[in-house]
Design a protein around this motif. Structure first.
Motif, PDB file in Angstrom:
ATOM      1  N   SER A 212       2.208  -5.363  12.684  1.00 27.22           N
ATOM      2  CA  SER A 212       3.657  -5.231  12.832  1.00 27.22           C
ATOM      3  C   SER A 212       4.226  -4.227  11.833  1.00 27.22           C
ATOM      4  O   SER A 212       5.152  -3.464  12.153  1.00 27.22           O
ATOM      5  CB  SER A 212       4.329  -6.597  12.650  1.00 27.22           C
ATOM      6  N   LEU A 213       3.668  -4.172  10.620  1.00 27.38           N
ATOM      7  CA  LEU A 213       4.126  -3.187   9.642  1.00 27.38           C
ATOM      8  C   LEU A 213       3.741  -1.775  10.064  1.00 27.38           C
ATOM      9  O   LEU A 213       4.497  -0.825   9.846  1.00 27.38           O
ATOM     10  CB  LEU A 213       3.539  -3.510   8.266  1.00 27.38           C
ATOM     11  N   ALA A 214       2.572  -1.636  10.683  1.00 26.48           N
ATOM     12  CA  ALA A 214       2.195  -0.320  11.205  1.00 26.48           C
ATOM     13  C   ALA A 214       3.148   0.114  12.306  1.00 26.48           C
ATOM     14  O   ALA A 214       3.518   1.291  12.405  1.00 26.48           O
ATOM     15  CB  ALA A 214       0.751  -0.358  11.725  1.00 26.48           C
ATOM     16  N   ALA A 215       3.580  -0.831  13.139  1.00 19.39           N
ATOM     17  CA  ALA A 215       4.567  -0.511  14.174  1.00 19.39           C
ATOM     18  C   ALA A 215       5.888  -0.103  13.548  1.00 19.39           C
ATOM     19  O   ALA A 215       6.568   0.816  14.017  1.00 19.39           O
ATOM     20  CB  ALA A 215       4.757  -1.712  15.094  1.00 19.39           C
ATOM     21  N   LEU A 216       6.265  -0.769  12.464  1.00 18.92           N
ATOM     22  CA  LEU A 216       7.507  -0.417  11.770  1.00 18.92           C
ATOM     23  C   LEU A 216       7.447   1.013  11.242  1.00 18.92           C
ATOM     24  O   LEU A 216       8.387   1.794  11.404  1.00 18.92           O
ATOM     25  CB  LEU A 216       7.752  -1.402  10.623  1.00 18.92           C
ATOM     26  N   TYR A 217       6.331   1.371  10.617  1.00 19.44           N
ATOM     27  CA  TYR A 217       6.196   2.724  10.075  1.00 19.44           C
ATOM     28  C   TYR A 217       6.040   3.758  11.175  1.00 19.44           C
ATOM     29  O   TYR A 217       6.124   4.960  10.919  1.00 19.44           O
ATOM     30  CB  TYR A 217       5.015   2.782   9.107  1.00 19.44           C
TER      31      TYR A 217
ATOM     32  N   VAL B  79       0.833  -1.196   0.000  1.00 18.28           N
ATOM     33  CA  VAL B  79       0.000   0.000   0.000  1.00 18.28           C
ATOM     34  C   VAL B  79       0.864   1.240   0.000  1.00 18.28           C
ATOM     35  O   VAL B  79       0.664   2.162  -0.768  1.00 18.28           O
ATOM     36  CB  VAL B  79      -0.944  -0.012   1.227  1.00 18.28           C
ATOM     37  N   ALA B  80       1.833   1.288   0.871  1.00 20.29           N
ATOM     38  CA  ALA B  80       2.680   2.470   0.985  1.00 20.29           C
ATOM     39  C   ALA B  80       3.781   2.416  -0.053  1.00 20.29           C
ATOM     40  O   ALA B  80       4.244   1.353  -0.438  1.00 20.29           O
ATOM     41  CB  ALA B  80       3.275   2.570   2.374  1.00 20.29           C
ATOM     42  N   THR B  81       4.261   3.589  -0.497  1.00 20.12           N
ATOM     43  CA  THR B  81       5.291   3.640  -1.523  1.00 20.12           C
ATOM     44  C   THR B  81       6.650   3.984  -0.952  1.00 20.12           C
ATOM     45  O   THR B  81       7.635   3.943  -1.659  1.00 20.12           O
ATOM     46  CB  THR B  81       4.915   4.673  -2.586  1.00 20.12           C
ATOM     47  N   THR B  82       6.707   4.354   0.300  1.00 14.53           N
ATOM     48  CA  THR B  82       7.972   4.694   0.919  1.00 14.53           C
ATOM     49  C   THR B  82       8.304   3.673   1.974  1.00 14.53           C
ATOM     50  O   THR B  82       7.431   3.131   2.628  1.00 14.53           O
ATOM     51  CB  THR B  82       7.924   6.093   1.549  1.00 14.53           C
ATOM     52  N   THR B  83       9.543   3.406   2.128  1.00 13.96           N
ATOM     53  CA  THR B  83       9.999   2.432   3.122  1.00 13.96           C
ATOM     54  C   THR B  83      10.877   3.127   4.141  1.00 13.96           C
ATOM     55  O   THR B  83      11.865   3.769   3.763  1.00 13.96           O
ATOM     56  CB  THR B  83      10.807   1.310   2.444  1.00 13.96           C
TER      57      THR B  83
ATOM     58  N   LEU C  39      -6.669  -0.759   7.510  1.00 19.10           N
ATOM     59  CA  LEU C  39      -6.067  -0.549   6.189  1.00 19.10           C
ATOM     60  C   LEU C  39      -6.256   0.889   5.715  1.00 19.10           C
ATOM     61  O   LEU C  39      -5.344   1.493   5.136  1.00 19.10           O
ATOM     62  CB  LEU C  39      -6.694  -1.519   5.181  1.00 19.10           C
ATOM     63  N   LEU C  40      -7.438   1.447   5.963  1.00 23.08           N
ATOM     64  CA  LEU C  40      -7.705   2.822   5.542  1.00 23.08           C
ATOM     65  C   LEU C  40      -6.841   3.811   6.320  1.00 23.08           C
ATOM     66  O   LEU C  40      -6.273   4.754   5.733  1.00 23.08           O
ATOM     67  CB  LEU C  40      -9.190   3.138   5.735  1.00 23.08           C
ATOM     68  N   GLU C  41      -6.717   3.616   7.629  1.00 23.89           N
ATOM     69  CA  GLU C  41      -5.856   4.494   8.429  1.00 23.89           C
ATOM     70  C   GLU C  41      -4.402   4.374   7.997  1.00 23.89           C
ATOM     71  O   GLU C  41      -3.671   5.371   7.939  1.00 23.89           O
ATOM     72  CB  GLU C  41      -5.999   4.135   9.919  1.00 23.89           C
ATOM     73  N   PHE C  42      -3.979   3.170   7.666  1.00 29.79           N
ATOM     74  CA  PHE C  42      -2.597   2.976   7.210  1.00 29.79           C
ATOM     75  C   PHE C  42      -2.357   3.740   5.909  1.00 29.79           C
ATOM     76  O   PHE C  42      -1.310   4.383   5.728  1.00 29.79           O
ATOM     77  CB  PHE C  42      -2.326   1.486   7.001  1.00 29.79           C
ATOM     78  N   ALA C  43      -3.314   3.662   4.984  1.00 21.17           N
ATOM     79  CA  ALA C  43      -3.160   4.358   3.709  1.00 21.17           C
ATOM     80  C   ALA C  43      -3.079   5.866   3.899  1.00 21.17           C
ATOM     81  O   ALA C  43      -2.413   6.564   3.132  1.00 21.17           O
ATOM     82  CB  ALA C  43      -4.330   4.002   2.783  1.00 21.17           C
ATOM     83  N   HIS C  44      -3.746   6.403   4.936  1.00 20.54           N
ATOM     84  CA  HIS C  44      -3.688   7.841   5.224  1.00 20.54           C
ATOM     85  C   HIS C  44      -2.452   8.207   6.041  1.00 20.54           C
ATOM     86  O   HIS C  44      -2.253   9.389   6.340  1.00 20.54           O
ATOM     87  CB  HIS C  44      -4.951   8.279   5.986  1.00 20.54           C
ATOM     88  N   GLY C  45      -1.646   7.244   6.424  1.00 18.49           N
ATOM     89  CA  GLY C  45      -0.455   7.526   7.207  1.00 18.49           C
ATOM     90  C   GLY C  45      -0.700   7.652   8.689  1.00 18.49           C
ATOM     91  O   GLY C  45       0.204   8.077   9.428  1.00 18.49           O
ATOM     92  N   ASN C  46      -1.881   7.269   9.147  1.00 18.41           N
ATOM     93  CA  ASN C  46      -2.198   7.314  10.579  1.00 18.41           C
ATOM     94  C   ASN C  46      -1.849   5.954  11.203  1.00 18.41           C
ATOM     95  O   ASN C  46      -2.734   5.117  11.426  1.00 18.41           O
ATOM     96  CB  ASN C  46      -3.686   7.644  10.788  1.00 18.41           C
ATOM     97  N   PHE C  47      -0.591   5.751  11.469  1.00 16.55           N
ATOM     98  CA  PHE C  47      -0.130   4.415  11.838  1.00 16.55           C
ATOM     99  C   PHE C  47      -0.551   4.017  13.249  1.00 16.55           C
ATOM    100  O   PHE C  47      -0.807   2.845  13.511  1.00 16.55           O
ATOM    101  CB  PHE C  47       1.389   4.342  11.682  1.00 16.55           C
ATOM    102  N   GLU C  48      -0.624   4.977  14.157  1.00 14.83           N
ATOM    103  CA  GLU C  48      -1.076   4.655  15.516  1.00 14.83           C
ATOM    104  C   GLU C  48      -2.538   4.203  15.493  1.00 14.83           C
ATOM    105  O   GLU C  48      -2.909   3.200  16.119  1.00 14.83           O
ATOM    106  CB  GLU C  48      -0.907   5.864  16.431  1.00 14.83           C
ATOM    107  N   GLU C  49      -3.382   4.953  14.772  1.00 13.95           N
ATOM    108  CA  GLU C  49      -4.785   4.561  14.652  1.00 13.95           C
ATOM    109  C   GLU C  49      -4.925   3.234  13.923  1.00 13.95           C
ATOM    110  O   GLU C  49      -5.813   2.425  14.228  1.00 13.95           O
ATOM    111  CB  GLU C  49      -5.575   5.648  13.924  1.00 13.95           C
ATOM    112  N   SER C  50      -4.032   3.016  12.955  1.00 14.37           N
ATOM    113  CA  SER C  50      -4.052   1.749  12.223  1.00 14.37           C
ATOM    114  C   SER C  50      -3.744   0.582  13.152  1.00 14.37           C
ATOM    115  O   SER C  50      -4.427  -0.458  13.116  1.00 14.37           O
ATOM    116  CB  SER C  50      -3.033   1.797  11.079  1.00 14.37           C
ATOM    117  N   MET C  51      -2.738   0.735  14.009  1.00 15.85           N
ATOM    118  CA  MET C  51      -2.403  -0.325  14.955  1.00 15.85           C
ATOM    119  C   MET C  51      -3.559  -0.606  15.902  1.00 15.85           C
ATOM    120  O   MET C  51      -3.852  -1.770  16.221  1.00 15.85           O
ATOM    121  CB  MET C  51      -1.153   0.067  15.756  1.00 15.85           C
ATOM    122  N   THR C  52      -4.243   0.444  16.336  1.00 19.83           N
ATOM    123  CA  THR C  52      -5.380   0.259  17.243  1.00 19.83           C
ATOM    124  C   THR C  52      -6.484  -0.556  16.579  1.00 19.83           C
ATOM    125  O   THR C  52      -7.080  -1.458  17.191  1.00 19.83           O
ATOM    126  CB  THR C  52      -5.930   1.624  17.675  1.00 19.83           C
TER     127      THR C  52
END
Length: 498
Positions: A422-427, A20-24, A361-374
């Protein structure tokens, strides 16, 4: 092919791996210089000899010992005060035939599945070969016309024991054949798969009427296999699936139409034909609405699955507003299912966790990684409340291979959820926590959760967070765990070892 994924690294539910994300994010490597001080040897003189005393060198652990240490680490098993799962149980000595095949499929020992299935289908002494398989591939040279072929089937059925009647042999032969083809797919032996499918005379236009009993599952598998065995000609696979859809529509078997549309959607996503994939999902949605015999809860649950897949396609192409709209539709369908619904179907049971996964998945795509993990954590907690999958291997599910099953299983959803979290934690720049979550999931049950995607992601994190020597050692330990549990479907490329 396996059912579509809800994983970030495979967000559109296809057989290809995407992100989903283009940056690592990069993790800085800090090299600490350690000065090694070796004490001088001390000599003690005695009347007979001088003895040199030096400090003992540290004992290096073998890979097997390191694998035991890895598997004994903290996990959900240890939280429940269960012993670590260090190796798979011994195969039952009295087990043979189809029962042994089921056990090997549970363990993902696909190489052994090919050996057993080959013996059952092609051995001269096997009743499956003599009475069923030879007719399916045209090896019966004595019977020439269809009437005689039917008479031959009836004659053989009369000579079979009650345990091995013709109907039972047909069902078992189809199951064995499907498991063999899945083994070739898992091991990427597409050439062998193509040769076998070419032998099936029931797939040819002039197929004898005596083979009309062949289930749709084999026909669909034959059409799906073309995207692997004839990858240069994408139209051939699509045309074959559309022909099957027309035939099944005439037979008015809606469940199998959904299964064909599922295969079409996967094929379109594999070739990045996103509009065609969305159109196929719309067709599935309309078909579900017309099924008046289904309970309202089942209809709503299936619409949640369709909207979730559409949302993941929009996320894949970067259309976030459109993704938010269809995922909200999925939530509305989920809200229409009463909390007291007693439906025992997995399609209904998975709805709450699926909605939470969509939000992650939607929060991750918006870059909200904390909300994504929740959100992912909420989905995992819901799944954990439904079952405690701590058996030594995933229970064999006949419907998963014989169909018409087209949604993610419990264990697949759990794997995707933890991988996504785990990927959300990484980001979120918490690499150690990401590694810890992945390792804990593997320790819980390697046959269930150590997948190709999880191994690849974990080995990538090892490279980002460790020096070259330490990273190589950790990757080889993980590879040994896969070998110890006979996980034949994880190739060496998943461990990123040169």
């Amino acid at each position: 092919p396996p059912p579509p994924s809800t994983s970030i690294s495979k967000a559109v539910g296809t057989t290809t791996t995407t992100t989903v994300a283009t940056t690592t994010p990069t993790a800085s490597k800090t090299t600490t210089s350690v000065v090694s001080v070796t004490p001088s040897s001390t000599t003690t003189t005695t009347s007979t000899a001088s003895i040199s005393r030096q400090p003992a060198s540290p004992v290096k652990k073998s890979l097997d010992a390191l694998a035991d240490v890895f598997l004994s680490g903290p996990s959900h098993r240890s939280n429940l005060h269960l012993p670590p799962l260090l190796k798979p149980p011994v195969l039952p000595a009295a087990e043979s035939g189809l029962d042994r095949l089921h056990t090997l499929v549970e363990r993902r020992a696909w190489g052994d599945v090919l050996q057993i299935s080959g013996d059952l289908l092609r051995s001269a002494s096997s009743p499956h070969a003599q009475h069923v398989y030879d007719h399916m591939v045209g090896n019966n040279h004595v019977v020439t016309d269809e009437t005689s072929q039917e008479m031959a089937f009836a004659d053989k059925a009369s000579r079979l024991s009650p345990v091995n009647n013709l109907e039972t042999l047909r069902e078992e032969t189809v199951e064995i054949l499907l498991l063999e083809c899945h083994a070739w797919l898992k091991l990427r032996r597409y050439g062998d798969l193509g040769k076998e499918v070419d032998r099936w005379i029931f797939c040819k236009p002039d197929a004898p009427s005596s083979l009309t009993w062949i289930p749709w599952s084999l026909h669909i598998l034959a059409a799906e296999s073309l995207q692997y065995t004839d990858a240069s000609n994408t139209v051939r696979c699509i045309d074959a699936l559309y022909v099957l859809r027309d035939r099944i529509t005439e037979a008015k078997e809606d469940d199998w139409i959904l299964r064909v549309d599922h295969a079409l959607c996967n094929a379109f996503c594999r070739w990045k034909e996103w509009r065609m994939a969305l159109d196929t999902l719309d067709h599935m949605s309309g078909l579900i609405d017309k099924r008046e015999d289904d309970p309202s809860t089942m209809q709503a649950a299936r619409q949640v699955e369709i909207c979730s897949r559409q949302g993941r396609i929009f996320l894949q192409v970067g259309a976030l507003p459109e993704a938010a709209i269809v995922l909200e539709q999925a939530r509305q369908y989920a809200d229409s299912i009463p909390a007291s619904a007693s439906d025992s179907s997995w399609v209904v049971q998975k709805v709450p966790s699926q909605v939470a996964m969509n939000q992650g998945l939607l929060e991750f795509a918006h870059g909200n990684f904390e909300e994504s993990m929740t959100a992912f954590k909420q989905a995992m907690d819901m799944l954990r409340q439904q079952s405690e999958p701590l058996e030594s291997s995933p229970e064999y599910c006949r419907e998963l291979y014989l169909g018409p099953f087209w949604v993610d299983s419990y264990h697949q959803m759990l794997t995707h959820g933890w991988n996504n979290m785990s990927l959300a934690a990484l980001y979120s720049c918490r690499m150690k926590e990401a590694v810890r979550m992945m390792e804990a999931l593997i320790r819980e049950n390697p046959p269930l959760y150590l997948s190709e995607r999880l191994a690849f992601n974990l080995c990538t994190l090892y490279e980002l967070g460790s020096d070259t020597a330490s990273s190589a050692r950790k990757k080889r330990v993980l590879q040994l765990v896969a070998k110890r549990f006979y996980l034949h479907d994880i190739g060496p490329e998943s461990f990123r070892i040169n």
